[in-house]
Design a protein around this motif. Structure first.
Motif, PDB file in Angstrom:
ATOM      1  N   ALA A 173       0.846  -1.197   0.000  1.00 28.74           N
ATOM      2  CA  ALA A 173       0.000   0.000   0.000  1.00 28.74           C
ATOM      3  C   ALA A 173       0.880   1.246   0.000  1.00 28.74           C
ATOM      4  O   ALA A 173       1.869   1.304   0.741  1.00 28.74           O
ATOM      5  N   ARG A 174       0.519   2.220  -0.821  1.00 29.68           N
ATOM      6  CA  ARG A 174       1.299   3.455  -0.916  1.00 29.68           C
ATOM      7  C   ARG A 174       0.366   4.658  -0.781  1.00 29.68           C
ATOM      8  O   ARG A 174      -0.181   5.149  -1.777  1.00 29.68           O
ATOM      9  N   PRO A 175       0.174   5.154   0.425  1.00 30.77           N
ATOM     10  CA  PRO A 175      -0.706   6.314   0.611  1.00 30.77           C
ATOM     11  C   PRO A 175      -0.232   7.524  -0.174  1.00 30.77           C
ATOM     12  O   PRO A 175      -1.040   8.302  -0.682  1.00 30.77           O
ATOM     13  N   ASP A 176       1.078   7.721  -0.274  1.00 31.99           N
ATOM     14  CA  ASP A 176       1.631   8.844  -1.033  1.00 31.99           C
ATOM     15  C   ASP A 176       2.298   8.275  -2.297  1.00 31.99           C
ATOM     16  O   ASP A 176       3.511   8.118  -2.359  1.00 31.99           O
ATOM     17  N   ILE A 177       1.477   8.010  -3.287  1.00 31.77           N
ATOM     18  CA  ILE A 177       1.925   7.238  -4.430  1.00 31.77           C
ATOM     19  C   ILE A 177       3.006   7.958  -5.241  1.00 31.77           C
ATOM     20  O   ILE A 177       3.826   7.315  -5.903  1.00 31.77           O
ATOM     21  N   PHE A 178       3.048   9.286  -5.204  1.00 28.03           N
ATOM     22  CA  PHE A 178       4.034  10.022  -5.990  1.00 28.03           C
ATOM     23  C   PHE A 178       5.232  10.476  -5.158  1.00 28.03           C
ATOM     24  O   PHE A 178       6.068  11.235  -5.642  1.00 28.03           O
ATOM     25  N   ASP A 179       5.283  10.047  -3.915  1.00 24.59           N
ATOM     26  CA  ASP A 179       6.407  10.414  -3.062  1.00 24.59           C
ATOM     27  C   ASP A 179       7.652   9.661  -3.536  1.00 24.59           C
ATOM     28  O   ASP A 179       7.668   8.430  -3.586  1.00 24.59           O
ATOM     29  N   LEU A 180       8.699  10.393  -3.873  1.00 23.90           N
ATOM     30  CA  LEU A 180       9.918   9.761  -4.381  1.00 23.90           C
ATOM     31  C   LEU A 180      10.854   9.318  -3.261  1.00 23.90           C
ATOM     32  O   LEU A 180      11.802   8.567  -3.510  1.00 23.90           O
ATOM     33  N   LYS A 181      10.609   9.771  -2.067  1.00 23.96           N
ATOM     34  CA  LYS A 181      11.448   9.397  -0.941  1.00 23.96           C
ATOM     35  C   LYS A 181      10.555   8.949   0.211  1.00 23.96           C
ATOM     36  O   LYS A 181      10.109   9.756   1.024  1.00 23.96           O
ATOM     37  N   ILE A 182      10.306   7.657   0.245  1.00 30.99           N
ATOM     38  CA  ILE A 182       9.430   7.104   1.277  1.00 30.99           C
ATOM     39  C   ILE A 182      10.279   6.681   2.474  1.00 30.99           C
ATOM     40  O   ILE A 182      11.212   5.894   2.337  1.00 30.99           O
ATOM     41  N   GLU A 183       9.942   7.210   3.633  1.00 34.06           N
ATOM     42  CA  GLU A 183      10.630   6.840   4.857  1.00 34.06           C
ATOM     43  C   GLU A 183       9.751   5.869   5.636  1.00 34.06           C
ATOM     44  O   GLU A 183       8.758   6.263   6.232  1.00 34.06           O
ATOM     45  N   ARG A 184      10.145   4.632   5.605  1.00 38.45           N
ATOM     46  CA  ARG A 184       9.357   3.616   6.295  1.00 38.45           C
ATOM     47  C   ARG A 184       9.678   3.630   7.782  1.00 38.45           C
ATOM     48  O   ARG A 184      10.831   3.843   8.180  1.00 38.45           O
ATOM     49  N   PRO A 185       8.678   3.381   8.612  1.00 38.29           N
ATOM     50  CA  PRO A 185       8.935   3.325  10.049  1.00 38.29           C
ATOM     51  C   PRO A 185       9.745   2.085  10.407  1.00 38.29           C
ATOM     52  O   PRO A 185       9.729   1.080   9.695  1.00 38.29           O
ATOM     53  N   SER A 186      10.468   2.177  11.493  1.00 41.80           N
ATOM     54  CA  SER A 186      11.247   1.021  11.932  1.00 41.80           C
ATOM     55  C   SER A 186      10.308  -0.087  12.388  1.00 41.80           C
ATOM     56  O   SER A 186       9.198   0.169  12.847  1.00 41.80           O
ATOM     57  N   ARG A 187      10.758  -1.320  12.271  1.00 44.15           N
ATOM     58  CA  ARG A 187       9.920  -2.445  12.688  1.00 44.15           C
ATOM     59  C   ARG A 187       9.891  -2.520  14.209  1.00 44.15           C
ATOM     60  O   ARG A 187      10.798  -2.022  14.897  1.00 44.15           O
ATOM     61  N   LEU A 188       8.874  -3.172  14.734  1.00 43.55           N
ATOM     62  CA  LEU A 188       8.674  -3.223  16.181  1.00 43.55           C
ATOM     63  C   LEU A 188       9.470  -4.335  16.852  1.00 43.55           C
ATOM     64  O   LEU A 188       9.826  -4.218  18.025  1.00 43.55           O
ATOM     65  N   TYR A 189       9.740  -5.409  16.143  1.00 46.20           N
ATOM     66  CA  TYR A 189      10.423  -6.558  16.739  1.00 46.20           C
ATOM     67  C   TYR A 189      11.911  -6.515  16.417  1.00 46.20           C
ATOM     68  O   TYR A 189      12.337  -6.043  15.365  1.00 46.20           O
TER      69      TYR A 189
END
Length: 430
Positions: A173-189
């Motif tokens: 899923a890409r809420p900001d489909i045109f964002d060229l620099k997506i910063e993913r959140p760190s994983r929880l585990y």
């Protein structure tokens, strides 16, 4: 501060979470008791309180204090209905964290109001008396803020071999489909354990080859000696082919290594566990017997198709539940033994109330925000024009923005959240 949470808790019926929220057409009237002393319920309450306080020779009416608490990251608000005809409502604001003066802000607020109204001194180091408390209802952002600030428990993911990166890949899923620099959140585990187990659902309607494969597998063991090829009935009524049974003895030393490293919380997520939860249960039972403090099995939390949201829910629960339990234990431990007779409940992410013993991490993610939504929707519904209402709930740690359509048909439960701003790619069932 999620100040509306206390108002929502004051009118929400106690009980298990509901598939649809509070369905009362005249929500405005439902909360007038908390906003004005002119309602019929207030009149009744005030009358009873007045008769109780008019003569000091009569014993006080039992269970005549009701508390609603909104515990935010910065401040804690306490709203109380008390047996005082002149002032039947009390409110109090405290710092949520003030270890020099008290261990638990909600409990301290309750203690102060009881002391003020009854006139009986209650030392801070003494158990808070509960014989006159009817209920305590609380909404809290403890889990919300722990998730936002990445301040949860150290945890590990136990997953079917070959799927260690599944939750990081997500569902694309890409809420900001045109964002060229997506910063993913760190994983929880922190760690991932891949387990040699596999079960799959047989498509008996159109693929006879599945049956043939099952028969062939039943005639022989796997190359490494693991039993496989057993066809069993799943909890959904579907036929399940257990291609590889879980080897608990092989899993034991790997779990012990996690314990030795200080990780005491696990999320267990296996393929098709919604239909065949046996392997998850076995791994969970083993982990609990070894001393893990929290084991969140996905099939127990949300037995649903689609492993990604099921897995995210389990990982969130394993990450947050230890924080919630630590908080609850600190709050509940300061009351006397009569607390078991008091209705203590907490607001969940779906806007319903649940007993303290059932309140866990994934149910608490939107506890405070949900209270705010319920509160402003109930106090504004029933307006003549029926206009939609925007809720803006700004606290010291987090801010929530919500919308109510203004209709009087009640609330609908949203079961899948995709656009949570701390992790827009991770669907979590709430």
């Amino acid at each position: 501060m999620h100040a509306a949470a206390a108002a929502a808790a004051a009118v929400a019926p106690v009980g298990a979470p509901r598939s649809r929220g509070l369905r009362r057409p005249h929500g405005r009237a439902a909360v007038v008791r908390g906003a004005s002393a002119s309602s019929s319920s207030d009149a009744s309450s005030s009358s009873s309180s007045s008769s109780s306080s008019s003569s000091s020779s009569n014993p006080p009416r039992s269970r005549d204090f009701r508390f609603c608490v909104d515990r935010g990251g910065t401040f804690t608000d306490v709203y109380a209905e008390v047996p005082d005809a002149a002032n039947p409502f009390r409110t109090l604001k405290l710092l949520s964290e003030d270890p020099a003066n008290y261990e638990s802000a909600p409990r301290e607020g309750i203690r102060r109001i009881l002391e003020e109204v009854t006139g009986n001194a209650i030392p801070r180091d003494a158990p808070v008396p509960t014989e006159r408390i009817e209920f305590i209802r609380m909404g809290t952002t403890v889990a919300t803020n722990a998730l936002l600030e990445r301040d949860g428990a150290r945890s590990a993911l136990v997953v079917t071999r070959g799927f260690k990166d599944l939750l990081e890949i997500g569902n694309q899923a890409r809420p900001d489909i045109f964002d060229l620099k997506i910063e993913r959140p760190s994983r929880l585990y922190e760690r991932v354990l891949e387990v040699d187990e596999r079960a799959r659902v047989l498509d008996t309607r159109s693929r006879a080859s599945d049956r043939e494969a099952a028969s062939a597998a039943s005639a022989a063991a796997d190359d490494d000696g693991a039993a496989g090829g057993v066809v069993v009935a799943g909890v959904t009524g579907e036929d399940i082919l257990v291609e590889r049974a879980i080897d608990l003895e092989a899993l034991r030393p790997r779990l012990q290594a996690l314990l030795d490293d200080g990780i005491k919380s696990l999320a267990v997520v296996f393929m098709h566990a919604y239909a065949f939860p046996n392997h998850e249960r076995a791994a969970g039972d083993l982990a609990r017997s070894m001393g893990f403090e929290r084991v969140s099995t996905s099939s127990e939390l949300v037995p649903m198709v689609k492993i990604v949201p099921r897995g995210h829910t389990a990982s969130v629960d394993a990450y947050l539940t230890p924080c919630i339990r630590t908080y609850l234990d600190a709050f509940l431990s300061g009351f006397d033994d009569g607390l078991k007779d008091v209705n203590v409940s907490f607001m969940q992410s779906d806007g319903g109330l649940t007993p303290a013993g059932s309140f866990s991490g994934y149910k608490a993610i939107l506890s405070g925000p949900a209270g705010g939504v319920v509160g402003f929707a109930r106090t504004t519904s029933g307006e003549a024009d029926g206009a939609p209402v925007i809720g803006f709930d700004m606290g010291g740690t987090s801010t929530d923005v919500s919308r109510h359509d203004g209709a009087s048909t009640g609330f609908e439960q949203v079961t899948e959240v995709r656009s949570i701003h701390w992790s827009p790619y991770d669907p979590v069932r709430v």
